[in-house]
Scaffold this motif. Structure first.
Motif, PDB file in Angstrom:
ATOM      1  N   TRP A   8      11.439  21.556  -4.432  1.00 53.50           N
ATOM      2  CA  TRP A   8      11.036  21.274  -5.543  1.00 53.50           C
ATOM      3  C   TRP A   8      10.515  19.584  -5.538  1.00 53.50           C
ATOM      4  CZ3 TRP A   8      13.331  16.777  -7.229  1.00 53.50           C
ATOM      5  CH2 TRP A   8      14.847  16.450  -6.551  1.00 53.50           C
ATOM      6  N   GLY A   9      11.132  19.308  -4.097  1.00 56.93           N
ATOM      7  CA  GLY A   9      10.795  17.824  -4.501  1.00 56.93           C
ATOM      8  C   GLY A   9       9.240  17.453  -3.921  1.00 56.93           C
ATOM      9  N   MET A  10       9.317  18.530  -2.498  1.00 57.77           N
ATOM     10  CA  MET A  10       7.214  18.155  -2.678  1.00 57.77           C
ATOM     11  C   MET A  10       6.649  19.348  -3.001  1.00 57.77           C
ATOM     12  SD  MET A  10       9.041  19.195   1.962  1.00 57.77           S
ATOM     13  CE  MET A  10       8.872  21.035   1.998  1.00 57.77           C
TER      14      MET A  10
ATOM     15  N   PHE B 162       0.969  -0.967  -0.422  1.00 60.01           N
ATOM     16  CA  PHE B 162       0.130   0.068  -0.117  1.00 60.01           C
ATOM     17  C   PHE B 162       1.345   1.230   0.194  1.00 60.01           C
ATOM     18  CE2 PHE B 162      -1.826   3.560   3.065  1.00 60.01           C
ATOM     19  CZ  PHE B 162      -2.952   3.848   2.085  1.00 60.01           C
ATOM     20  N   ARG B 163       1.617   1.582   0.695  1.00 60.67           N
ATOM     21  CA  ARG B 163       2.989   2.361   0.530  1.00 60.67           C
ATOM     22  C   ARG B 163       3.289   2.624  -0.191  1.00 60.67           C
ATOM     23  NH1 ARG B 163       7.279   4.336  -0.079  1.00 60.67           N
ATOM     24  NH2 ARG B 163       7.970   2.353  -1.047  1.00 60.67           N
ATOM     25  N   ALA B 164       2.796   4.051  -0.284  1.00 59.50           N
ATOM     26  CA  ALA B 164       3.386   4.576  -1.844  1.00 59.50           C
ATOM     27  C   ALA B 164       4.006   6.158  -1.692  1.00 59.50           C
ATOM     28  CB  ALA B 164       2.610   4.456  -3.326  1.00 59.50           C
ATOM     29  N   ALA B 165       5.386   6.345  -2.676  1.00 62.78           N
ATOM     30  CA  ALA B 165       5.576   8.165  -2.437  1.00 62.78           C
ATOM     31  C   ALA B 165       4.429   8.463  -3.339  1.00 62.78           C
ATOM     32  CB  ALA B 165       6.984   8.730  -3.346  1.00 62.78           C
ATOM     33  N   THR B 166       3.674   9.770  -2.109  1.00 63.44           N
ATOM     34  CA  THR B 166       2.431  10.403  -2.884  1.00 63.44           C
ATOM     35  C   THR B 166       3.130  12.114  -2.965  1.00 63.44           C
ATOM     36  OG1 THR B 166       1.425   8.651  -1.259  1.00 63.44           O
ATOM     37  CG2 THR B 166       0.311  11.262  -1.564  1.00 63.44           C
ATOM     38  N   ARG B 167       2.795  12.121  -4.226  1.00 68.12           N
ATOM     39  CA  ARG B 167       2.825  13.548  -4.729  1.00 68.12           C
ATOM     40  C   ARG B 167       1.864  14.325  -4.436  1.00 68.12           C
ATOM     41  NH1 ARG B 167       6.417   9.461  -7.118  1.00 68.12           N
ATOM     42  NH2 ARG B 167       7.985  10.250  -5.649  1.00 68.12           N
ATOM     43  N   ARG B 168       0.785  14.532  -4.183  1.00 65.54           N
ATOM     44  CA  ARG B 168      -0.483  14.551  -4.025  1.00 65.54           C
ATOM     45  C   ARG B 168      -1.355  14.186  -3.232  1.00 65.54           C
ATOM     46  NH1 ARG B 168      -1.017  18.798  -7.717  1.00 65.54           N
ATOM     47  NH2 ARG B 168      -0.179  18.721  -9.248  1.00 65.54           N
TER      48      ARG B 168
ATOM     49  N   CYS C 111       5.446  11.266   2.477  1.00 66.37           N
ATOM     50  CA  CYS C 111       6.839  10.804   0.931  1.00 66.37           C
ATOM     51  C   CYS C 111       7.614  11.560   1.640  1.00 66.37           C
ATOM     52  CB  CYS C 111       5.608  12.259  -0.030  1.00 66.37           C
ATOM     53  SG  CYS C 111       6.938  11.990  -1.579  1.00 66.37           S
ATOM     54  N   PRO C 112       8.810  10.497   1.433  1.00 61.75           N
ATOM     55  CA  PRO C 112      10.019  11.133   1.769  1.00 61.75           C
ATOM     56  C   PRO C 112      10.512  11.812   1.009  1.00 61.75           C
ATOM     57  CG  PRO C 112      10.450   8.724   0.935  1.00 61.75           C
ATOM     58  CD  PRO C 112       8.601   9.032   0.807  1.00 61.75           C
ATOM     59  N   ILE C 113      11.375  12.899   1.571  1.00 63.48           N
ATOM     60  CA  ILE C 113      11.909  14.358   0.633  1.00 63.48           C
ATOM     61  C   ILE C 113      14.019  13.832   1.166  1.00 63.48           C
ATOM     62  CG2 ILE C 113      11.436  16.969   0.121  1.00 63.48           C
ATOM     63  CD1 ILE C 113       8.733  15.279  -0.391  1.00 63.48           C
ATOM     64  N   GLU C 114      14.216  14.299  -0.107  1.00 62.98           N
ATOM     65  CA  GLU C 114      15.705  14.420   0.123  1.00 62.98           C
ATOM     66  C   GLU C 114      15.292  15.475  -1.516  1.00 62.98           C
ATOM     67  OE1 GLU C 114      17.554  11.591  -1.130  1.00 62.98           O
ATOM     68  OE2 GLU C 114      18.345  10.747   0.907  1.00 62.98           O
ATOM     69  N   GLY C 115      14.213  16.557  -2.069  1.00 65.79           N
ATOM     70  CA  GLY C 115      15.234  17.083  -4.020  1.00 65.79           C
ATOM     71  C   GLY C 115      14.450  18.556  -2.959  1.00 65.79           C
ATOM     72  N   PHE C 116      15.191  18.872  -1.919  1.00 64.02           N
ATOM     73  CA  PHE C 116      15.831  20.487  -1.841  1.00 64.02           C
ATOM     74  C   PHE C 116      17.274  20.804  -2.208  1.00 64.02           C
ATOM     75  CE2 PHE C 116      15.331  17.658   1.981  1.00 64.02           C
ATOM     76  CZ  PHE C 116      16.198  17.960   2.685  1.00 64.02           C
TER      77      PHE C 116
ATOM     78  N   ALA D 266       1.836   2.180 -10.536  1.00 65.50           N
ATOM     79  CA  ALA D 266       2.212   0.544 -10.234  1.00 65.50           C
ATOM     80  C   ALA D 266       3.686   0.855  -9.408  1.00 65.50           C
ATOM     81  CB  ALA D 266       2.149   0.229 -11.575  1.00 65.50           C
ATOM     82  N   LYS D 267       3.742   0.106  -8.661  1.00 67.54           N
ATOM     83  CA  LYS D 267       5.355  -0.053  -7.849  1.00 67.54           C
ATOM     84  C   LYS D 267       6.100  -0.838  -9.231  1.00 67.54           C
ATOM     85  CE  LYS D 267       5.539  -0.062  -3.153  1.00 67.54           C
ATOM     86  NZ  LYS D 267       5.076   0.842  -3.491  1.00 67.54           N
ATOM     87  N   TYR D 268       7.291  -0.447  -8.824  1.00 68.43           N
ATOM     88  CA  TYR D 268       8.140  -0.959  -9.682  1.00 68.43           C
ATOM     89  C   TYR D 268       9.315  -1.366  -8.695  1.00 68.43           C
ATOM     90  CZ  TYR D 268      12.290  -2.111 -12.237  1.00 68.43           C
ATOM     91  OH  TYR D 268      13.346  -3.013 -13.193  1.00 68.43           O
ATOM     92  N   ARG D 269       9.740  -2.648  -8.556  1.00 68.55           N
ATOM     93  CA  ARG D 269      10.843  -3.510  -7.893  1.00 68.55           C
ATOM     94  C   ARG D 269      11.972  -4.589  -8.859  1.00 68.55           C
ATOM     95  NH1 ARG D 269       9.677   0.419  -5.773  1.00 68.55           N
ATOM     96  NH2 ARG D 269       9.445   0.896  -2.864  1.00 68.55           N
ATOM     97  N   LYS D 270      12.798  -4.214  -8.439  1.00 70.16           N
ATOM     98  CA  LYS D 270      13.748  -5.418  -9.093  1.00 70.16           C
ATOM     99  C   LYS D 270      12.986  -6.351  -8.562  1.00 70.16           C
ATOM    100  CE  LYS D 270      17.622  -2.571  -9.080  1.00 70.16           C
ATOM    101  NZ  LYS D 270      18.818  -2.347  -8.686  1.00 70.16           N
TER     102      LYS D 270
HETATM  103  C1  LIG Z   1      15.292   9.455   1.284  1.00 69.45           C
HETATM  104  C2  LIG Z   1      14.727   9.204   0.214  1.00 69.45           C
HETATM  105  C3  LIG Z   1      14.226  11.089  -0.268  1.00 69.45           C
HETATM  106  C4  LIG Z   1      12.485  10.538  -1.830  1.00 69.45           C
HETATM  107  N1  LIG Z   1      12.484  11.915  -1.994  1.00 69.45           N
HETATM  108  C5  LIG Z   1      12.174  12.566  -2.785  1.00 69.45           C
HETATM  109  C6  LIG Z   1      11.332  13.236  -3.384  1.00 69.45           C
HETATM  110  O1  LIG Z   1      12.356  14.809  -2.590  1.00 69.45           O
HETATM  111  N2  LIG Z   1      10.588  13.751  -3.905  1.00 69.45           N
HETATM  112  C7  LIG Z   1      10.080  12.308  -4.410  1.00 69.45           C
HETATM  113  O2  LIG Z   1       8.298  12.857  -4.795  1.00 69.45           O
HETATM  114  N3  LIG Z   1       9.732  11.276  -3.939  1.00 69.45           N
HETATM  115  C8  LIG Z   1      10.983  11.050  -2.897  1.00 69.45           C
HETATM  116  N4  LIG Z   1      10.844  10.282  -3.422  1.00 69.45           N
HETATM  117  C9  LIG Z   1       9.910   9.227  -3.367  1.00 69.45           C
HETATM  118  C10 LIG Z   1      10.815   7.863  -4.326  1.00 69.45           C
HETATM  119  O3  LIG Z   1      11.506   8.733  -5.273  1.00 69.45           O
HETATM  120  C11 LIG Z   1       9.852   7.124  -4.239  1.00 69.45           C
HETATM  121  O4  LIG Z   1      10.409   6.035  -3.087  1.00 69.45           O
HETATM  122  C12 LIG Z   1      10.113   6.284  -5.300  1.00 69.45           C
HETATM  123  O5  LIG Z   1      10.110   5.859  -6.342  1.00 69.45           O
HETATM  124  C13 LIG Z   1       9.930   4.227  -5.191  1.00 69.45           C
HETATM  125  O6  LIG Z   1       8.243   4.366  -5.324  1.00 69.45           O
HETATM  126  P1  LIG Z   1       7.252   4.321  -3.991  1.00 69.45           P
HETATM  127  O7  LIG Z   1       7.817   4.701  -2.782  1.00 69.45           O
HETATM  128  O8  LIG Z   1       6.231   4.852  -4.406  1.00 69.45           O
HETATM  129  O9  LIG Z   1       7.423   2.780  -3.967  1.00 69.45           O
HETATM  130  C14 LIG Z   1      12.514   9.662  -1.919  1.00 69.45           C
HETATM  131  C15 LIG Z   1      12.891   8.624  -1.517  1.00 69.45           C
HETATM  132  C16 LIG Z   1      13.368   8.585  -0.417  1.00 69.45           C
HETATM  133  C17 LIG Z   1      13.559   7.348  -0.407  1.00 69.45           C
END
Ligand SMILES: Cc1cc2nc3c(=O)[nH]c(=O)nc-3n(C[C@H](O)[C@H](O)[C@H](O)COP(=O)(O)O)c2cc1C
Length: 220
Positions: free
Chosen positions: A71-73, A15-21, A164-169, A206-210
Motif C-alpha cells: 500500500w505504501g507505494m 528539496f527532498r520530499a517523500a514523493t508519492r506521485r 520515496c522510502p517505503i516500509e508500507g508493505f 509543506a515540510k513539517y519538522r519539530k
Molecule cells: C523508513 C521509512 C519508510 C517510509 N515508508 C513510506 C511508505 O511506505 N509510503 C509513503 O508514502 N511514505 C513513506 N515514508 C515517507 C514518510 O512518511 C516521510 O518521509 C515523512 O512523512 C516526512 O516527509 P518528507 O520525507 O517529505 O520530509 C517512509 C519514510 C521512511 C523514513
C-alpha cells in the motif's frame, strides 16, 4: 570538497520530499541511477560488514505482483523510474562464512581473522546483544541498510532526483513473492526496506519538522 557550500547541501535537504506521485513522462537516466547506486555501495556499515544487496526491480509483471501487498507505494509503482528493494543479510553471525569471506576480501591472514572474529563475538554477544534471536541479528543488518537508503535519497536530491522510502508493505508477502520469483535466496537474505526514484509530478506538501530545540540536547 570545499567547492560544495553548506547552503547547496541544505537546499538539497529542503528539496527532498517523500514523493508519492512521479511524472510518467520524465525518466531518471541510467547514468544518474548508477550514481545513486554508487552512493549506496560507498555507505558505511557496522564493522564494515556491508550486509546488503540492492535489487533494481524493473520487471513490470513483478512490480504488479507487489502492488496489492504494498500500500505504501501503490501510487508510485507505475511511474517510478526505479524501484529498489534493499535486502539485509540473515544470520550474519560473527562465526558465519559471510564474515569470514569479508575479512578474507580485506586481505587479513588467518591469525588476524581469528582475532577479529573473537572481537566480533564479544561485540555481537555482549555489547549490542544480537545473538539471542535471528530477528535481532536481522534487525542489526537492516539498520545498516537504512544508512545506504538515506545516502541514496540525499544524494539523489542533491542532483534534483526525487525518491520515496517505503516500509508500507507486507513483509512476509513481499519476501515470498520475490523469493518465489528467484530474486534472492530467502535463507540468506530478507527485505529490509524499499525505495522508489523518479521526478515529482507536483509540488510536495509543506515540510513539517519539530524545532531544533525539541530534538537536540546539549550536555556540557
Ligand atoms: C523508513 C521509512 C519508510 C517510509 N515508508 C513510506 C511508505 O511506505 N509510503 C509513503 O508514502 N511514505 C513513506 N515514508 C515517507 C514518510 O512518511 C516521510 O518521509 C515523512 O512523512 C516526512 O516527509 P518528507 O520525507 O517529505 O520530509 C517512509 C519514510 C521512511 C523514513
Amino acid at each position: 570538497m570545499s567547492n560544495i557550500t553548506k547552503q547547496q547541501v541544505l537546499d538539497g535537504f529542503y528539496f527532498r520530499a517523500a514523493t508519492r506521485r512521479y511524472d510518467p513522462l520524465k525518466r531518471v537516466s541510467r547514468e544518474d541511477f548508477e550514481y545513486i547506486l554508487e552512493l549506496a555501495r560507498l555507505s558505511p556499515s557496522s564493522v564494515g560488514s556491508e550486509p546488503w544487496k540492492f535489487l533494481v526491480l524493473q520487471n513490470p509483471e513483478l512490480r504488479q505482483q507487489l502492488k496489492p501487498v504494498s500500500w505504501g507505494m501503490a501510487t508510485q509503482l507505475d511511474d517510478a523510474s526505479y524501484l529498489l528493494v534493499i535486502l539485509a543479510k540473515k544470520n550474519a553471525r560473527y562465526d558465519s562464512d559471510f564474515f569470514r569471506q569479508g575479512l578474507l576480501r580485506r586481505g587479513l591472514n588467518p591469525e588476524q581473522i581469528s582475532k577479529t572474529l573473537a572481537r566480533y563475538q564479544q561485540f555481537q554477544a555482549t555489547d549490542i546483544d544480537v545473538l539471542d534471536s535471528e530477528r535481532a541479528l536481522f534487525d542489526w543488518t537492516s539498520k545498516q541498510t537504512y544508512i545506504a537508503l538515506a545516502n541514496m535519497m540525499s544524494g539523489a536530491a542533491l542532483i534534483g532526483i526525487d525518491s520515496c522510502p517505503i516500509e508500507g508493505f507486507n513483509y512476509a508477502e513481499v519476501n515470498r513473492i520475490l523469493a518465489e520469483n528467484g530474486a534472492f535466496d530467502a535463507e540468506e537474505w530478507g527485505v529490509s526496506v524499499m525505495v522508489t526514484f523518479g521526478y515529482r509530478a507536483k509540488a510536495p506538501n509543506a515540510k513539517y519538522r519539530k524545532p531544533i530545540e525539541d530534538v537536540v540536547t546539549w550536555i556540557e
